[in-house]
Design a protein around this motif. Structure first.
Motif, PDB file in Angstrom:
ATOM      1  N   THR A 145      -2.822   8.544  -3.717  1.00 46.50           N
ATOM      2  CA  THR A 145      -3.964   8.593  -4.773  1.00 46.50           C
ATOM      3  C   THR A 145      -3.469   9.211  -6.157  1.00 46.50           C
ATOM      4  O   THR A 145      -2.833  10.302  -6.140  1.00 46.50           O
ATOM      5  CB  THR A 145      -5.012   9.577  -4.328  1.00 46.50           C
ATOM      6  OG1 THR A 145      -5.588   8.962  -3.086  1.00 46.50           O
ATOM      7  CG2 THR A 145      -6.363   9.785  -5.185  1.00 46.50           C
TER       8      THR A 145
ATOM      9  N   ASN B 135      -0.411   4.348   0.026  1.00 42.44           N
ATOM     10  CA  ASN B 135      -0.946   5.173   0.538  1.00 42.44           C
ATOM     11  C   ASN B 135      -1.065   6.588  -0.417  1.00 42.44           C
ATOM     12  O   ASN B 135      -0.881   7.850  -0.083  1.00 42.44           O
ATOM     13  CB  ASN B 135      -0.477   5.578   1.884  1.00 42.44           C
ATOM     14  CG  ASN B 135      -0.857   4.767   2.990  1.00 42.44           C
ATOM     15  OD1 ASN B 135      -1.930   4.212   2.997  1.00 42.44           O
ATOM     16  ND2 ASN B 135       0.558   4.316   3.645  1.00 42.44           N
TER      17      ASN B 135
ATOM     18  N   ILE C   3      -0.568  -0.906  -4.300  1.00 46.38           N
ATOM     19  CA  ILE C   3      -1.787  -0.631  -4.000  1.00 46.38           C
ATOM     20  C   ILE C   3      -1.920   0.861  -4.297  1.00 46.38           C
ATOM     21  O   ILE C   3      -1.256   1.622  -3.316  1.00 46.38           O
ATOM     22  CB  ILE C   3      -2.572  -1.142  -2.804  1.00 46.38           C
ATOM     23  CG1 ILE C   3      -2.203  -2.736  -2.455  1.00 46.38           C
ATOM     24  CG2 ILE C   3      -3.814  -0.859  -2.519  1.00 46.38           C
ATOM     25  CD1 ILE C   3      -2.849  -3.378  -3.694  1.00 46.38           C
TER      26      ILE C   3
ATOM     27  N   GLU D 278      -9.088  -3.685 -10.001  1.00 51.02           N
ATOM     28  CA  GLU D 278      -9.651  -3.141  -8.634  1.00 51.02           C
ATOM     29  C   GLU D 278      -9.481  -4.567  -7.920  1.00 51.02           C
ATOM     30  O   GLU D 278      -9.754  -5.485  -7.906  1.00 51.02           O
ATOM     31  CB  GLU D 278     -11.210  -2.995  -9.057  1.00 51.02           C
ATOM     32  CG  GLU D 278     -11.436  -1.660 -10.064  1.00 51.02           C
ATOM     33  CD  GLU D 278     -12.633  -1.210 -10.059  1.00 51.02           C
ATOM     34  OE1 GLU D 278     -13.464  -0.952  -9.038  1.00 51.02           O
ATOM     35  OE2 GLU D 278     -13.274  -1.609 -11.301  1.00 51.02           O
TER      36      GLU D 278
ATOM     37  N   ASN E   3      -4.926   4.314  -4.893  1.00 51.92           N
ATOM     38  CA  ASN E   3      -6.112   4.762  -5.141  1.00 51.92           C
ATOM     39  C   ASN E   3      -6.163   5.624  -6.489  1.00 51.92           C
ATOM     40  O   ASN E   3      -5.248   6.409  -6.595  1.00 51.92           O
ATOM     41  CB  ASN E   3      -6.697   5.738  -3.781  1.00 51.92           C
ATOM     42  CG  ASN E   3      -6.480   4.924  -2.661  1.00 51.92           C
ATOM     43  OD1 ASN E   3      -7.057   3.899  -2.568  1.00 51.92           O
ATOM     44  ND2 ASN E   3      -5.787   5.512  -1.590  1.00 51.92           N
TER      45      ASN E   3
ATOM     46  N   ASP F 179       0.856  -1.147  -0.047  1.00 51.81           N
ATOM     47  CA  ASP F 179       0.048   0.025   0.045  1.00 51.81           C
ATOM     48  C   ASP F 179       0.914   1.115   0.016  1.00 51.81           C
ATOM     49  O   ASP F 179       1.584   1.424   0.929  1.00 51.81           O
ATOM     50  CB  ASP F 179      -0.884   0.100   1.052  1.00 51.81           C
ATOM     51  CG  ASP F 179      -2.085   0.969   0.962  1.00 51.81           C
ATOM     52  OD1 ASP F 179      -2.057   2.089   0.215  1.00 51.81           O
ATOM     53  OD2 ASP F 179      -3.102   0.943   1.782  1.00 51.81           O
TER      54      ASP F 179
ATOM     55  N   ARG G  18      -9.997   1.638  -5.517  1.00 49.09           N
ATOM     56  CA  ARG G  18      -8.786   1.221  -4.969  1.00 49.09           C
ATOM     57  C   ARG G  18      -8.360   0.131  -5.834  1.00 49.09           C
ATOM     58  O   ARG G  18      -8.921  -1.058  -6.162  1.00 49.09           O
ATOM     59  CB  ARG G  18      -8.926   0.628  -3.635  1.00 49.09           C
ATOM     60  CG  ARG G  18      -7.669   0.215  -2.713  1.00 49.09           C
ATOM     61  CD  ARG G  18      -7.986   0.021  -1.324  1.00 49.09           C
ATOM     62  NE  ARG G  18      -7.038  -0.323  -0.561  1.00 49.09           N
ATOM     63  CZ  ARG G  18      -6.086   0.261  -0.054  1.00 49.09           C
ATOM     64  NH1 ARG G  18      -5.906   1.419  -0.372  1.00 49.09           N
ATOM     65  NH2 ARG G  18      -5.096  -0.276   0.779  1.00 49.09           N
ATOM     66  N   CYS G  19      -7.033   0.044  -6.256  1.00 45.79           N
ATOM     67  CA  CYS G  19      -6.187  -0.817  -7.329  1.00 45.79           C
ATOM     68  C   CYS G  19      -5.105  -1.384  -6.967  1.00 45.79           C
ATOM     69  O   CYS G  19      -4.433  -0.858  -6.309  1.00 45.79           O
ATOM     70  CB  CYS G  19      -6.234  -0.166  -8.745  1.00 45.79           C
ATOM     71  SG  CYS G  19      -7.854   0.570  -9.416  1.00 45.79           S
TER      72      CYS G  19
END
Length: 289
Positions: free
Chosen positions: A193, A191, A255, A288, A257, A189, A266-267
């Motif tokens: 976008t 975090n 991961i 996704e 956004n 992740d 979220r992909c």
């Protein structure tokens, strides 16, 4: 956007103490990455190297490409030199370096390697990874399938590993010379976008991908992941193709956004390419999760 985005930085290093920077040379590259067991080939071109430097670029030397903006850089490629060639293009002497991101496993096979009834998928995957001599970076199998009828590997080892991974609903891939085995919905992740404000170029393009499932595989694969089309079963994945300014943090299983007009998803990054020519960009295909 910050002015730092326009200070493009590329640094190439080898274990033979060679360091090449785009401040000193014209450099281009294409670095593909994906979530399968096949080896990827990156390509770098550097203009007007000395003969001495070219001679030091030897096959099987380790090499990395670091890229980014000003001081915000990261490794986008780590592998070994597969081939070096030089030709003249007008007044320039152009050296092309091919880089493999892992060992060549295409010829690695087994003949009727049999695992006994009751063997778990985790045991098979670890055993086959050891046979290939792969270092394991991640190993997570929430649905550790049991092969009550046993399991036979007869042919390419990486094909067998991908087949077992599919039964468990996990991914199995090589990235930067290391093996990753983990759920297809999990990853690293960031975090982050991705949007127009953070470097997205143009608009995302929706795509759908399917993998046919055989009658034998249906014994193990969860039907919740599948769709029937004309009497055949397929594993379905839906996602987006996206282009953005080069972002070294994006790699397999990142991961992210994704935010665009009509999209807030979220992909997980499935595959992509970092490239530098006239543009300094990253192309992504993400599904996704």
């Amino acid at each position: 956007m910050s002015n730092e985005l326009f200070k493009r930085t590329v640094i190439i290093k080898t274990n033979n103490n060679i360091t090449l920077r785009n401040d000193d040379y014209k450099i281009t590259f294409d670095v593909p990455f994906d979530d399968d067991m096949d080896m990827n080939t990156a390509e770098v071109t550097v203009c007007n190297l000395t003969d001495s430097t070219i001679n030091k670029l030897r096959r099987n030397d380790t090499i990395t490409i670091e890229a980014g903006y000003h001081t915000d850089t990261g490794i986008i490629c780590s592998g070994r030199i597969a081939n070096v060639s030089t030709k003249h293009d007008g007044i320039d002497k152009v050296t092309t370096i091919e880089i493999k991101d892992g060992p060549d496993l295409a010829s690695k096979s087994l003949t009727n390697k049999t695992y006994a009834s009751g063997t778990r998928a985790s045991y098979i995957l670890r055993d086959l990874a050891n046979t290939l001599g792969l270092a394991i970076a991640k190993f997570q199998i929430p649905n550790d399938v049991v092969y009550w009828e046993g399991y036979v590997v007869d042919g390419n080892i990486t094909d067998a590993m991908e087949n077992v991974a599919m039964h468990c609903g996990i991914g199995c891939y090589i990235h930067k010379s290391k093996l990753y085995i983990r759920p297809i919905t999990s990853g690293d992740d960031l975090n982050f976008t991705l949007s127009v404000e953070t470097g997205m170029l143009g608009s995302p393009e929706a795509f759908s991908e399917s993998t046919e499932v055989t009658e034998e595989d249906l014994k193990y694969v969860s039907r919740s992941r599948m769709k029937v089309v004309y009497g055949k079963w397929y594993i379905m994945e839906n996602g987006y193709k996206v282009n953005c300014l080069l972002q070294h943090r994006f790699q397999v299983a990142s991961i992210v956004n994704l935010k665009a007009r009509g999209i807030n998803a979220r992909c997980r990054v499935k595959r992509g390419t970092h490239s530098f020519d006239s543009d300094f960009k990253t192309e992504l295909e993400m599904v996704e999760v």
